[in-house]
Every structure is written in structure tokens, then in C-alpha cells.
Design a protein around this motif. Structure first.
Motif, short mmCIF file in Angstrom:
data_model
loop_
_atom_site.label_atom_id
_atom_site.label_comp_id
_atom_site.label_asym_id
_atom_site.label_seq_id
_atom_site.Cartn_x
_atom_site.Cartn_y
_atom_site.Cartn_z
N ARG A 96 0.88 -1.16 0.00
CA ARG A 96 0.00 0.00 0.00
C ARG A 96 0.91 1.22 0.00
O ARG A 96 1.91 1.25 0.71
CB ARG A 96 -0.81 -0.10 1.31
CG ARG A 96 -1.89 0.86 1.49
CD ARG A 96 -2.47 0.77 2.90
NE ARG A 96 -2.97 -0.51 3.39
CZ ARG A 96 -4.18 -1.02 3.12
NH1 ARG A 96 -4.97 -0.41 2.29
NH2 ARG A 96 -4.56 -2.14 3.69
N THR A 97 0.62 2.17 -0.87
CA THR A 97 1.43 3.39 -0.90
C THR A 97 0.73 4.44 -0.07
O THR A 97 -0.47 4.61 -0.17
CB THR A 97 1.56 3.93 -2.34
OG1 THR A 97 1.65 2.84 -3.23
CG2 THR A 97 2.76 4.82 -2.49
N VAL A 98 1.52 5.12 0.73
CA VAL A 98 0.96 6.17 1.58
C VAL A 98 1.63 7.49 1.20
O VAL A 98 2.86 7.59 1.22
CB VAL A 98 1.21 5.88 3.07
CG1 VAL A 98 0.51 6.92 3.94
CG2 VAL A 98 0.72 4.48 3.41
N ARG A 99 0.82 8.46 0.84
CA ARG A 99 1.38 9.79 0.57
C ARG A 99 1.29 10.62 1.83
O ARG A 99 0.24 10.64 2.49
CB ARG A 99 0.63 10.47 -0.58
CG ARG A 99 1.08 9.96 -1.93
CD ARG A 99 0.76 10.96 -3.03
NE ARG A 99 -0.66 11.14 -3.19
CZ ARG A 99 -1.23 12.33 -3.40
NH1 ARG A 99 -0.48 13.42 -3.45
NH2 ARG A 99 -2.53 12.43 -3.54
N LEU A 100 2.38 11.25 2.15
CA LEU A 100 2.43 11.97 3.40
C LEU A 100 2.85 13.41 3.18
O LEU A 100 3.54 13.72 2.21
CB LEU A 100 3.48 11.33 4.34
CG LEU A 100 3.28 9.85 4.65
CD1 LEU A 100 4.60 9.23 5.04
CD2 LEU A 100 2.25 9.71 5.75
N GLN A 101 2.45 14.26 4.08
CA GLN A 101 2.89 15.64 4.03
C GLN A 101 3.52 15.96 5.37
O GLN A 101 2.90 15.80 6.42
CB GLN A 101 1.69 16.56 3.77
CG GLN A 101 2.02 18.03 3.62
CD GLN A 101 2.78 18.32 2.33
OE1 GLN A 101 2.49 17.76 1.29
NE2 GLN A 101 3.80 19.18 2.43
N SER A 102 4.81 16.34 5.32
CA SER A 102 5.50 16.63 6.56
C SER A 102 5.81 18.12 6.58
O SER A 102 6.24 18.68 5.58
CB SER A 102 6.79 15.81 6.65
OG SER A 102 7.74 16.47 7.45
N PRO A 103 5.58 18.78 7.72
CA PRO A 103 5.81 20.23 7.78
C PRO A 103 7.26 20.58 7.41
O PRO A 103 7.50 21.56 6.76
CB PRO A 103 5.50 20.59 9.22
CG PRO A 103 4.92 19.39 9.86
CD PRO A 103 5.12 18.21 8.97
N ARG A 104 8.19 19.74 7.81
CA ARG A 104 9.60 20.07 7.58
C ARG A 104 10.18 19.43 6.33
O ARG A 104 11.04 20.00 5.68
CB ARG A 104 10.44 19.60 8.79
CG ARG A 104 10.14 20.34 10.06
CD ARG A 104 10.61 21.80 9.94
NE ARG A 104 10.26 22.56 11.14
CZ ARG A 104 11.03 22.59 12.21
NH1 ARG A 104 12.14 21.91 12.23
NH2 ARG A 104 10.67 23.32 13.25
#
Lengths: 276, 363, 306
Positions: free
Chosen positions: B314-322
């Protein structure tokens, strides 16, 4: 590069080109040649053109030929287009018979089919003349036209017509706006070709002309038999320019016509090279 | 030198103004399954055609089996090609297609018979010897092309995207078969493809090319885990990259300051000095996601943007503040993280790899 | 439909409108289709099949030499008449001329077509136009143009004299001028189909042959030549068949003295009125044609196109 790699083929090809073009250039040059026996250059003249254009035999011949060619072209188109429409829905077996007869009509030496038709007309007491010539030309022309129209028909994606029907077009409107529109370049090309073949024909006309006016090519044949004069060169050059123009237009229309969807392909100059 | 099947030395190929291959040095060892991969126009097919002899290098030298091939026409070279389009002779049946090269080599009739039979058996086409190419399926045509080349016992078999025209299922089957075949006949294979998965699954070693330049040569593992450039890293998979700077060198590892993360260690190519700007690469499968982050290092927090289920994973797209946008893969069998949920990211230092940030292919 | 108002409404909403008879709407009916075929059928049967059957029938009949009435008698005399010295010579000449010009066309045409196919696309187009345009000019003028060139004191004769050749070239109105005329008129018909089959050859096949050890000559022998066979066969048919029945070329370039089968055939119908003999000639030409087609068709599978 290719010339260097194939010196033999290049040499032969040069000779072939000379062979193909020299006679035509000869006709063109001699049509302006003052010398009557055409054994050398005797100075420039347009005299022969004047003579040719005022020759009553030539003028009637031209009129007769134009009448025959137009009539035969129209008749051939009617036969070819309706045949192509039938062909589309025909079973493979019926198609094979139909195609076979078309090729037979094209491939049989003209002198054979012309004599056979001549004999039939004689037996049923059908008067020879312009109508007979038109029918004779149409036997061959309609077969040729059928091949051209059919080639384009075969490339027509049925999905286009289904799309038209889906978009609300009645069967008649679908035929006019899709089927006929798609066939039009082939129809025009086939018509022009049929016209040109008819315009150029000697053999069938010789057999079937009866007591009617003589078509132009047969007039020319008579002039050649009788005596060779530079006048023939003048007529010849004019006739050549006319037929080349018509054939070029036919090919251009056919070759530049757009593709016909999925299974379609663009027309090609080579699709309609001429067979006698 | 004597051991290599193909030796490419300083080869350059120009077509007019276009430089298709520049300054290429490559050695293909005897008996190995070697692949050249890269995007279209990278020079891989040109390289193959130069080995086959269809193109002459503008500069440099190619040897096959220790023999200099400069000026040797293709029909005199000890190599054979499996063409992308197969290029089977439509006027000849399967048997005659396979026998083509043997007949050119004036092999005795009886031997032609046995060798063609062998080759046809090798690709499991017994019984189809009298079929014409167009009567065969794509996969069968591909096998005829293979038999036709192998029957000549070439020193090197060149394969130009031979599986490109096949559908996915057949392609995967053929990959296995090709690999088995190469093992059993022991011929050196030089395989060109744009599909890195295909190359990885079969090859002993892989060369990656881009814009006519060789980017990296190595085993599939080396290429994947220790890419030499950002281009290689992207071409053979997805990579998360974090900008940073080398702090210090410790034996074969580097200590690196990652912007927004802090000091970590990572592997990398030899010769980087302190202060060099670098990119730290972490493959998505090495990025660990831990449920909820309730405390600790806020800079490794990320928000789940989206997940995509692919079956095994499963691919997970993430958004990290840094760290910006990231990609992670997780096992497909677990529960999918909810979109908008917060997760904590981590990776093992062993899975991090440095590449110099400055360079023609960076970014 | 229960007849009740509410049910009807529901019926109208849920049931699709009566399906359009899709097949029938697009397919014309049987009779309409027959009507489409009728013009083709008429011209083919009435003006082609029937006349040919008629002459086939009459070829076994005989003619009264006094009143020219034809009557049937199931005689093979018309066919046996071929062997009379009067016609045998001309028939033999027809066969020799058509076979030799067809062969010459094939050799020259192949060489030229091969040369074209090896050029850049632009040059290919130009060369094709150069072949086709002479072919589009009037047949009768094209044939006649050789009279100008070949006549006594014409350009070719003068050229030969200038070269100091023994005597001079005097081939007009002989079988040689007829041969040249046929070659000239039919050469493009040979070049085009051969070119088409050569142009279809995937260039990768040359690479493949070379890769498998074939020298340029062997590539030509094992790839180019066999793959050109379908084009060659097509060319041989469309050149050889009309050449055998040629009428105009011997008429113009044979000067009424040197004739071919086509001219004898025409004479039987247009002049002497010996229809049964003429029919026998026409039938014989058809038979030769059918045998030729049959043989060439048999040769085809060996050199399958595509």
C-alpha cells in the motif's frame, strides 16, 4: 550514396527514365517543328496547332469522345457505388464471386471482351454506335471504379456510422453525412479515372463505333495509318497534357483524402495506378 | 581483458549534431546476464547496435571476445541480435528462419537439422517448424527470434527490448524463461530495456544510461540501494530525499546534518568531504510509519494525505511540515492509515544513502 | 399492462421504449440489397459473361463462305485452323513477343523498382512520379511517339549513323518496333507492383539477415528477391496478359504488315467475317490466360506476401 552503392541499378534506372521520357519529349518538340518530315529541326512554329484545332475530324472526334467519356464515367460510378454498398453487407462467399468477376473484367485482354460484345450486339441486332461504345467502356470502367470505391469502403470504420446514428442521424442522413462523405474522394477519383480511360480508348471504340462519329483516339489512329504529319504531334501533346492533368487531379484527391477512422489508412498514389 | 565478452573503450557516437553516446567505457564479462537500462533516447539501443555492428562508433573501440571489431561488418561478427520487432522473415517458415544463420555459415545439412531441432526444442516450439511467422502468437514469434539467434552459438547475444511487444502476463513468464535459458546455455546476454523491473529480475549486472552518458554500473542491489545519482535513484524506483550537509566522515559512513531533522548517519560513495551539500535518500519501504505521534520529535511528524492499495503493498502519501511531500509503502494486509491522521516517521540509518546534491542530474 | 392508470404510468417510466430494430435499421432489406447489386449484375452478366459464352459456343461452329451465315456443327476445325501456315507464324510471333517483352519488363522493371526502393523517401516519390506520368499520357500518342523516333532518318537512325554503325537502324514496322512499343507501354505496370512489394520489406529484416551472417549479396538473394515475388507475379500478369492480346501497338508500330494474335482476331470480326474462327482465337487467348493465372497462383504460396 545509394547511387554509389548500386551502380548497376543506377545505370539501368537512368536508361529507363530516358526510355520513358524521350518519346514524349520528341512529340512535344516535333509539335513545334517547322520541318514536315521531322527528320531534323526546321525552326519554331505553332502552325500545326492551328491546323489541328481547325481540323473538322478532330473537332467532331473530340466532341464524340467527350460525350462517351462523360456518359461512361457516370454510368460506371452508379454501378461501382451501388456495388460497393452491396459488397459491404455481403457474405464472404458472395464477395469472392463478385471480386473475381471484377478482376476478370479488368484482366481479360480488351480485344477479347470487345469482340465478344461486338458479336453479341450483332446477334441481338443492337445498333452499334455511341451507346454501344459507352456500354463497352463501362464494362471495364465500372470494374476499375468498383475497386477504387471498394478500397475506401473497406477502410470505413462501421463505428463512424454507429456514432452518427447514436448522435441522432436517420439512416438516410447517416448515409449522406458519413458514408457518402467518406466515399466522396474515391468517387471523384474513380470518376476521373473512368473518364480518362474512356477518353483514351481505341480498341473497344474501333469495334463498337458502327456508323457513328469516330472518337478522337480512333481519329488519331486513322491519321497515323494514313500519313504522319506534325499535326498529330500537336494533337498528341494537347491530349497528353489533358489526360495527365486529369489523372494528377484524381490522384491528388484520392491521396490527400483523410483517413477513415480505426481501420482506415490514407490513400496512396499507387492504389490507383492504371491497368489496361 | 581476455576474460571479457565485450569491451567498450572510450566510445562516442554522433549522428550529425546529436551525440547519442559519449565517452562510454563498459566491460561485459563472459557468461553474465548484463542489462543496459535508461529512458528512450539515452543511447542504450545505439550502444547495442554498435556492438552488433549496425553502427560504427565515431570514436573509441569495441572488442568482442578480445577481438577488435572496428570496421568489421555485422555479418562477420560473433554476435547475434534478437530484434525488438523480432524481424522474422515473413517468407520463411520457423525452421528456415532458425536455420538462416547456419545456412549462411555453410553448416552441413545434417548438422543444420540437428541444431535447428535443438534450438526449436530449447524454446519449446516443437511441431511448429513449418508455420509461418504471422501464424504464430507474439510470444511464439519472440521465441523463434531467440532460437534464430542462439542457434548460431554467438559469443554474445544482444537483445533489444525483446519483450516490449508482449502483454504483461506473458512478459513476466518470458522473463523467467529467459533467465533460465541464459543459465542453461551459458551465453553472454546483453539486454537492453527501459523497464528497470525487467532488468533487475534477470540481470547479474545492470548499466544505467542517461543522455548518452553511463550513470552507473552494478548489481541490481547496488543500483537500487546505493544509486550514484539522483537520476539513477529515480529511474529504478521512488526515493524520498532530504537536503543536508556532510558533517564528518567516519570510516565508510558519513555523519550528516539533515535540514529539519538533525544529525544522522548514512552510507554514501567514497570521497565526500565535510561540508559537501548532499541529498539523503530513503526508499519508501524503509520509511517506518508508527501509529499516532503523541509526543517527542515533532519534526518527524507527518500527515497522511492519501493511500493507494496495490495488493501486496500500500502506498501512503504523506505531508511533513519540515520534509515536504513523502511517500512510504506499507504492507497491504494491515489496516490503512486514515487520511488526515497524523503519523510518526522514522528510518534506520542503515537504509539511508547519500548522493552529492550538486551535479547535472540533481533535482 | 394491467389497464389501470397508475400501472400504465409506471410502465411508461420504467420500460425502455420499444427497441429500435437495430439490425434492420442499418441493414437494408433483402430486396434493397438485391437492387444495389442489380447494376453490377446486369453489366457483368449481359455485357461480359453472356458475350464470352456466346463466342465460346460459336468457336465450335462454322461459317458458310458464300452468305456468311454461321451455323453450329460442333467442329474443332476452327482450332485446327491455327496450325495453318497462314496463322501459325503470327500466333507464334504473338507468343514469342509477349513472353520476351514480359521477361524484359520483369528484369528491367525489377532493377528499376529496386533502385527506387533504396532511395530517400523524397527521391522515391520523385522517381515514382517520373514513372507514372508517361504512363498517364494518351496510349495512342505514346505508341505513336515511337514512329517519330524510329523512322528512317529519325533521331535514333541519325544517332546510329553518327556512330558509324554499319548500314542503319531500320526496325520500324518490324517485330522489334512492336516489342519496343509493348515494353514502353507496359514497363510502368511492372515497376509499380514490384516497387510496392519491395517497399513493404521491413528494414529490420536487412539488419537481421546481416546479423545472421548474410553478406550484402546474400541479403539480396535471401530476403529481397523472395519477398519481391508477389509483386513480380502481379507484374507478369498485368503485363503479359494484355501484351498477348495487344491490338493497337502492332497496328501502329507494325505498320499493318507485322501483326499479332489480337489483329487477326479483330480482322475476323471486322473484315473477313469468319466469326467462328475469330471466336476460337478469342477463346484460345482466354484459355492461355487462365492457365497462366492458375500456374502463377500455384507459385504464390511459396512466396506468400506479408
Amino acid at each position: 550514396m545509394s547511387v554509389r552503392r548500386h551502380p548497376f541499378a543506377a545505370g539501368v534506372s537512368l536508361l529507363v527514365l530516358l526510355f520513358l521520357w524521350l518519346p514524349l519529349i520528341g512529340v512535344a518538340v516535333n509539335s513545334f517543328n517547322q520541318q514536315t518530315i521531322m527528320a531534323g529541326w526546321g525552326g519554331f512554329t505553332t502552325h500545326w496547332y492551328g491546323l489541328a484545332l481547325h481540323d473538322q475530324n478532330v473537332r467532331t472526334g473530340l466532341e464524340t469522345t467527350l460525350y462517351i467519356a462523360i456518359a461512361s464515367a457516370l454510368l460506371s460510378l452508379a454501378i461501382a457505388v451501388s456495388g460497393a454498398l452491396w459488397w459491404r453487407r455481403a457474405s464472404p462467399k458472395a464477395r469472392a464471386v463478385y471480386d473475381g468477376l471484377i478482376y476478370a473484367r479488368i484482366i481479360l485482354p480488351e480485344v477479347v471482351s470487345a469482340t465478344a460484345l461486338f458479336f453479341l450486339f450483332l446477334k441481338i441486332h443492337f445498333t452499334l454506335g455511341l451507346t454501344a461504345i459507352v456500354i463497352g467502356h463501362t464494362v471495364w470502367n465500372s470494374a476499375y471504379a468498383a475497386i477504387i470505391v471498394q478500397a475506401r469502403m473497406a477502410g470505413l470504420d462501421p463505428a463512424l456510422e454507429e456514432a452518427a446514428a447514436d448522435l441522432g442521424a436517420t439512416p438516410w442522413r447517416t448515409f449522406r453525412r458519413v458514408t457518402f462523405a467518406a466515399l466522396l474522394p474515391a468517387i471523384i477519383a474513380a470518376g476521373l479515372l473512368a473518364f480518362t480511360f474512356s477518353f483514351d480508348d481505341v480498341v473497344t471504340s474501333v469495334f463498337l463505333q458502327g456508323a457513328s462519329n469516330t472518337p478522337l483516339p480512333v481519329v488519331i489512329l486513322g491519321m497515323i495509318r494514313f500519313r504522319i504529319t506534325p499535326e498529330i504531334n500537336a494533337i498528341g501533346l494537347l491530349v497528353m497534357l489533358f489526360t495527365v492533368t486529369l489523372m494528377s487531379v484524381a490522384v491528388l484527391i484520392y491521396a490527400t483524402a483523410g483517413s477513415l477512422g480505426r481501420s482506415g489508412r490514407r490513400g496512396n498514389m499507387l492504389d490507383i495506378y492504371r491497368g489496361r | 581483458m581476455t576474460d571479457s565478452a565485450v569491451d567498450i573503450n572510450g566510445v562516442e557516437k554522433r549522428f550529425g549534431d546529436l551525440v547519442a553516446v559519449r565517452n562510454l567505457d563498459l566491460r561485459i564479462e563472459r557468461g553474465e546476464f548484463f542489462s543496459i537500462i535508461g529512458p528512450s533516447g539515452c543511447g542504450k539501443t545505439t550502444t547495442l547496435r554498435m556492438i552488433a555492428g549496425f553502427e560504427e562508433p565515431t570514436a573509441g573501440r569495441i572488442s568482442v571476445g578480445g577481438r577488435d571489431m572496428t570496421g568489421v561488418r555485422p555479418y562477420r561478427r560473433p554476435v547475434n541480435t534478437v530484434f525488438q520487432s523480432y524481424a522474422l522473415f515473413p517468407h520463411l517458415d520457423v525452421f528456415e528462419n532458425v536455420a538462416f544463420g547456419l545456412r549462411e555459415a555453410k553448416v552441413a545439412k545434417a548438422e543444420v537439422r540437428t541444431r535447428v531441432d535443438e534450438a526449436v526444442a530449447l524454446v519449446q516450439l516443437q511441431g511448429r517448424e513449418r508455420a509461418r511467422p504471422r501464424q504464430l502468437s507474439g510470444g511464439q514469434q519472440q521465441r523463434v527470434a531467440l532460437a534464430r539467434a542462439l542457434v548460431n552459438r554467438p559469443e554474445v547475444l544482444l537483445l533489444d527490448e525483446p519483450l516490449g511487444a508482449l502483454d504483461l502476463k506473458l512478459r513476466t513468464d518470458m522473463q523467467t524463461q529467459l533467465k533460465d535459458l541464459q543459465r542453461s546455455v551459458g551465453v553472454t546476454f546483453c539486454y537492453v530495456t527501459h523497464d528497470q523491473g525487467e532488468a533487475f529480475s534477470m540481470s547479474d549486472r545492470v548499466a544505467v544510461m542517461n543522455h548518452g552518458l553511463l550513470e552507473q554500473v552494478g548489481t541490481p542491489e547496488e543500483i537500487y540501494h546505493r544509486p550514484a545519482s539522483s537520476f539513477v535513484a529515480d529511474f529504478v524506483g521512488t526515493a524520498n530525499r532530504f537536503a543536508g550537509r556532510v558533517e564528518s566522515v567516519q570510516a565508510d559512513r558519513y555523519s550528516v546534518a539533515i535540514d529539519g531533522v538533525g544529525l544522522r548517519t548514512a552510507g554514501g560513495p567514497a570521497g565526500l568531504t565535510a561540508g559537501t551539500p548532499v541529498l539523503v535518500l530513503v526508499r519508501p519501504e524503509n520509511l517506518q510509519l508508527d501509529g499516532v505521534s503523541d509526543e517527542g520529535r515533532a519534526d518527524l511528524d507527518a500527515r497522511v494525505v492519501d493511500t493507494a492499495f496495490l495488493g501486496a503493498e500500500r502506498t501512503v502519501r504523506l505531508q511533513s511540515p519540515r520534509l515536504g511531500e513523502l511517500t512510504a509503502t506499507a504492507r497491504g494486509s494491515g489496516r490503512a492509515p486514515d487520511p488526515e491522521s497524523r503519523v510518526r516517521l522514522s528510518w534506520s540509518d542503515d537504509d539511508a544513502w547519500l548522493i552529492p546534491a550538486a551535479g547535472p542530474d540533481a533535482g | 399492462m394491467d389497464g389501470d392508470q397508475g400501472g400504465l404510468t409506471i410502465e411508461r417510466v420504467t420500460a425502455p421504449p420499444p427497441a429500435a430494430p437495430r439490425g434492420r435499421r442499418i441493414d437494408p432489406s433483402r430486396y434493397a440489397r438485391l437492387a444495389l447489386l442489380a447494376p453490377t449484375l446486369a453489366i457483368t452478366l449481359v455485357c461480359f459473361v453472356v458475350p464470352l459464352a456466346l463466342i465460346a459456343l460459336y468457336s465450335f461452329g462454322s461459317v458458310n463462305q458464300v452468305d456468311f451465315n454461321v451455323f453450329f456443327g460442333w467442329t474443332t476445325g476452327n482450332y485446327r485452323a491455327f496450325t495453318s501456315s497462314l496463322y501459325l507464324h503470327t500466333l507464334a510471333r504473338s507468343v514469342v513477343l509477349s513472353v520476351s517483352t514480359t521477361l524484359a519488363c520483369a528484369v528491367i522493371g525489377f532493377t528499376f523498382a529496386y533502385f527506387i526502393s533504396r532511395q530517400s523517401p523524397r527521391a522515391q516519390r520523385l522517381l515514382l512520379v517520373a514513372v507514372i506520368v508517361p504512363f498517364w499520357t494518351s496510349f495512342i500518342v505514346r505508341t505513336y511517339s515511337w514512329v517519330d523516333l524510329l523512322q528512317n532518318l529519325g533521331p535514333i537512325d541519325r544517332f546510329a549513323r553518327a556512330l558509324g554503325l554499319h548500314g542503319h537502324i531500320d526496325i520500324l514496322y518490324t517485330q522489334y518496333s512492336i516489342g519496343i512499343g509493348i515494353l514502353y507501354s507496359y514497363l510502368p505496370l511492372m515497376i509499380l507492383p514490384i516497387y510496392v512489394s519491395l517497399e513493404r520489406i521491413d528494414p529490420a529484416l536487412f539488419d537481421a539477415a546481416e546479423d545472421l551472417g548474410a553478406t550484402p549479396w546474400r541479403q539480396f538473394r535471401r530476403v529481397v528477391l523472395p519477398m519481391a515475388v508477389p509483386g513480380l507475379i502481379a507484374g507478369v500478369i498485368i503485363v503479359g496478359v494484355p501484351a498477348l492480346g495487344e491490338y493497337v501497338i502492332p497496328e501502329v508500330l507494325g505498320g499493318g504488315k507485322t501483326l499479332m494474335a489480337g489483329n487477326i482476331l479483330a480482322d475476323q470480326f471486322l473484315q473477313t467475317g469468319n466469326y467462328p474462327f475469330g471466336s476460337a482465337l478469342a477463346v484460345s487467348i482466354m484459355v492461355v490466360l487462365m492457365v497462366l493465372l492458375f500456374l502463377l497462383r500455384r507459385a504464390q504460396p511459396a512466396a506468400d506476401p506479408q
